[in-house]
Scaffold this motif. Structure first.
Motif, PDB file in Angstrom:
ATOM      1  N   GLU A  81      27.622   0.288  58.612  1.00 17.14           N
ATOM      2  CA  GLU A  81      28.244  -0.989  58.267  1.00 17.14           C
ATOM      3  C   GLU A  81      28.191  -1.970  59.450  1.00 17.14           C
ATOM      4  OE1 GLU A  81      32.691  -2.381  57.062  1.00 17.14           O
ATOM      5  OE2 GLU A  81      31.884  -0.631  55.997  1.00 17.14           O
ATOM      6  N   LEU A  82      28.315  -1.447  60.668  1.00 16.81           N
ATOM      7  CA  LEU A  82      28.272  -2.282  61.872  1.00 16.81           C
ATOM      8  C   LEU A  82      26.844  -2.634  62.303  1.00 16.81           C
ATOM      9  CD1 LEU A  82      31.059  -0.481  63.948  1.00 16.81           C
ATOM     10  CD2 LEU A  82      31.201  -2.776  62.926  1.00 16.81           C
ATOM     11  N   GLY A  83      25.852  -2.012  61.677  1.00 20.69           N
ATOM     12  CA  GLY A  83      24.461  -2.337  61.982  1.00 20.69           C
ATOM     13  C   GLY A  83      23.838  -1.535  63.110  1.00 20.69           C
ATOM     14  N   TYR A  84      24.390  -0.364  63.422  1.00 21.68           N
ATOM     15  CA  TYR A  84      23.862   0.458  64.513  1.00 21.68           C
ATOM     16  C   TYR A  84      22.884   1.530  64.050  1.00 21.68           C
ATOM     17  CZ  TYR A  84      27.041  -1.707  67.787  1.00 21.68           C
ATOM     18  OH  TYR A  84      27.688  -2.625  68.575  1.00 21.68           O
ATOM     19  N   VAL A  85      23.034   1.973  62.807  1.00 21.96           N
ATOM     20  CA  VAL A  85      22.146   3.001  62.264  1.00 21.96           C
ATOM     21  C   VAL A  85      21.807   2.670  60.821  1.00 21.96           C
ATOM     22  CG1 VAL A  85      23.106   4.835  63.744  1.00 21.96           C
ATOM     23  CG2 VAL A  85      23.994   4.534  61.411  1.00 21.96           C
ATOM     24  N   GLU A  86      20.754   3.311  60.350  1.00 21.31           N
ATOM     25  CA  GLU A  86      20.422   3.257  58.932  1.00 21.31           C
ATOM     26  C   GLU A  86      19.969   4.646  58.510  1.00 21.31           C
ATOM     27  OE1 GLU A  86      17.563   0.087  58.863  1.00 21.31           O
ATOM     28  OE2 GLU A  86      15.898   1.424  59.309  1.00 21.31           O
ATOM     29  N   ARG A  87      20.186   4.939  57.242  1.00 21.05           N
ATOM     30  CA  ARG A  87      19.764   6.224  56.688  1.00 21.05           C
ATOM     31  C   ARG A  87      18.447   6.011  55.949  1.00 21.05           C
ATOM     32  NH1 ARG A  87      25.742   6.474  55.405  1.00 21.05           N
ATOM     33  NH2 ARG A  87      26.571   8.243  56.557  1.00 21.05           N
ATOM     34  N   ARG A  88      17.502   6.904  56.240  1.00 21.76           N
ATOM     35  CA  ARG A  88      16.182   6.840  55.604  1.00 21.76           C
ATOM     36  C   ARG A  88      15.819   8.234  55.103  1.00 21.76           C
ATOM     37  NH1 ARG A  88      12.849   4.130  60.549  1.00 21.76           N
ATOM     38  NH2 ARG A  88      13.986   2.168  60.675  1.00 21.76           N
ATOM     39  N   PRO A  89      14.921   8.304  54.137  1.00 19.62           N
ATOM     40  CA  PRO A  89      14.436   9.624  53.739  1.00 19.62           C
ATOM     41  C   PRO A  89      13.741  10.292  54.935  1.00 19.62           C
ATOM     42  CG  PRO A  89      13.799   7.963  52.125  1.00 19.62           C
ATOM     43  CD  PRO A  89      14.371   7.236  53.314  1.00 19.62           C
ATOM     44  N   ASP A  90      13.978  11.573  55.103  1.00 12.55           N
ATOM     45  CA  ASP A  90      13.339  12.332  56.180  1.00 12.55           C
ATOM     46  C   ASP A  90      11.894  12.600  55.765  1.00 12.55           C
ATOM     47  OD1 ASP A  90      12.409  14.261  57.976  1.00 12.55           O
ATOM     48  OD2 ASP A  90      14.382  15.201  58.159  1.00 12.55           O
ATOM     49  N   PRO A  91      10.905  12.142  56.555  1.00 11.70           N
ATOM     50  CA  PRO A  91       9.508  12.339  56.164  1.00 11.70           C
ATOM     51  C   PRO A  91       9.119  13.824  56.028  1.00 11.70           C
ATOM     52  CG  PRO A  91       9.663  11.061  58.208  1.00 11.70           C
ATOM     53  CD  PRO A  91      11.053  11.423  57.794  1.00 11.70           C
ATOM     54  N   SER A  92       9.837  14.704  56.716  1.00 12.96           N
ATOM     55  CA  SER A  92       9.511  16.131  56.635  1.00 12.96           C
ATOM     56  C   SER A  92      10.185  16.817  55.447  1.00 12.96           C
ATOM     57  CB  SER A  92       9.889  16.839  57.939  1.00 12.96           C
ATOM     58  OG  SER A  92      11.294  16.847  58.100  1.00 12.96           O
ATOM     59  N   PRO A 101      18.521   4.942  64.552  1.00 11.35           N
ATOM     60  CA  PRO A 101      19.161   3.773  65.160  1.00 11.35           C
ATOM     61  C   PRO A 101      18.377   2.499  64.851  1.00 11.35           C
ATOM     62  CG  PRO A 101      18.058   5.097  66.836  1.00 11.35           C
ATOM     63  CD  PRO A 101      17.937   5.844  65.539  1.00 11.35           C
ATOM     64  N   THR A 102      19.111   1.427  64.625  1.00 12.28           N
ATOM     65  CA  THR A 102      18.505   0.104  64.445  1.00 12.28           C
ATOM     66  C   THR A 102      18.218  -0.465  65.839  1.00 12.28           C
ATOM     67  OG1 THR A 102      20.664  -0.957  64.533  1.00 12.28           O
ATOM     68  CG2 THR A 102      19.840  -0.299  62.333  1.00 12.28           C
ATOM     69  N   ALA A 103      17.693  -1.671  65.891  1.00 15.81           N
ATOM     70  CA  ALA A 103      17.471  -2.326  67.187  1.00 15.81           C
ATOM     71  C   ALA A 103      18.798  -2.449  67.938  1.00 15.81           C
ATOM     72  CB  ALA A 103      16.831  -3.698  66.986  1.00 15.81           C
ATOM     73  N   ARG A 104      19.862  -2.769  67.212  1.00 15.42           N
ATOM     74  CA  ARG A 104      21.202  -2.854  67.835  1.00 15.42           C
ATOM     75  C   ARG A 104      21.629  -1.489  68.361  1.00 15.42           C
ATOM     76  NH1 ARG A 104      25.423  -6.124  68.292  1.00 15.42           N
ATOM     77  NH2 ARG A 104      27.545  -5.449  67.829  1.00 15.42           N
ATOM     78  N   GLY A 105      21.371  -0.439  67.592  1.00 19.28           N
ATOM     79  CA  GLY A 105      21.698   0.913  68.025  1.00 19.28           C
ATOM     80  C   GLY A 105      20.911   1.329  69.255  1.00 19.28           C
ATOM     81  N   LEU A 106      19.627   1.006  69.277  1.00 23.61           N
ATOM     82  CA  LEU A 106      18.794   1.337  70.437  1.00 23.61           C
ATOM     83  C   LEU A 106      19.266   0.586  71.685  1.00 23.61           C
ATOM     84  CD1 LEU A 106      15.280   1.405  68.744  1.00 23.61           C
ATOM     85  CD2 LEU A 106      16.518   3.373  69.708  1.00 23.61           C
ATOM     86  N   ASP A 107      19.663  -0.680  71.507  1.00 23.11           N
ATOM     87  CA  ASP A 107      20.195  -1.449  72.638  1.00 23.11           C
ATOM     88  C   ASP A 107      21.448  -0.780  73.181  1.00 23.11           C
ATOM     89  OD1 ASP A 107      20.303  -4.005  74.297  1.00 23.11           O
ATOM     90  OD2 ASP A 107      22.279  -4.044  73.307  1.00 23.11           O
ATOM     91  N   GLN A 108      22.339  -0.374  72.293  1.00 25.18           N
ATOM     92  CA  GLN A 108      23.564   0.309  72.718  1.00 25.18           C
ATOM     93  C   GLN A 108      23.234   1.605  73.441  1.00 25.18           C
ATOM     94  OE1 GLN A 108      24.663   3.438  71.268  1.00 25.18           O
ATOM     95  NE2 GLN A 108      26.309   3.469  72.759  1.00 25.18           N
TER      96      GLN A 108
END
Length: 155
Positions: A81-92, A101-108
């Motif tokens: 909700e705060l924009g730090y992570v997102e959930r995606r299907p696991d390619p494996s 992590p989003t760009a904001r998460g990576l910055d943090q």
């Protein structure tokens, strides 16, 4: 001597660990707030401290942090909700979700690493580099022994 007085004069490892953790968290999150991340709280560290830049499964985050999956799930909801992570299907494994992590998460994450390095550098300067390195080695060994005891007790 009363118990509270004894704990003040000669605190046990649990009290010392808690004091250190709260002090480090306080400095880390106050500094992060000043660097553009005012919405983060110490409980978010249960995920962010263990999140791989390329993503991690929630079950792995729970295992690494020692938190229950439900706790990690709640923290993940907040961080999403705060924009730090997102959930995606696991390619494996398309049935599983990967927390990325989003760009904001990576910055943090980058800023947190730098802040913690500075905190540790300050401790090493205060007590001497060799003494701090020895302390950290011993502390790591104590933590590993405690985790092994806990794991053995759980069966």
């Amino acid at each position: 001597m009363r118990r509270s007085e004894r704990k003040a004069v000669d605190p046990d490892i649990g009290v010392l660990t808690a004091r250190l953790m709260f002090a480090v968290q306080g400095e880390l999150f106050a500094t992060l707030a000043g660097q553009g991340h005012p919405d983060l709280r110490p409980q978010h560290g249960a995920v962010l401290a263990y999140l791989d830049p390329e993503g991690s499964r929630a079950t792995e985050l729970a295992r690494r942090s020692g938190q229950h999956k439900q706790v990690v799930g709640k923290v993940l909801d907040e961080l999403e909700e705060l924009g730090y992570v997102e959930r995606r299907p696991d390619p494996s494994d398309r049935r599983a979700k990967l927390v990325v992590p989003t760009a904001r998460g990576l910055d943090q994450m980058t800023r947190s690493d730098a802040i913690l390095e500075a905190i540790e550098r300050g401790y090493a300067e205060a007590v001497g580099a060799d003494a701090y390195a020895a302390f950290k080695r011993m502390y790591r060994e104590i933590v590993e022994r405690q985790r092994a005891r806990r794991k053995d007790a759980a069966g």
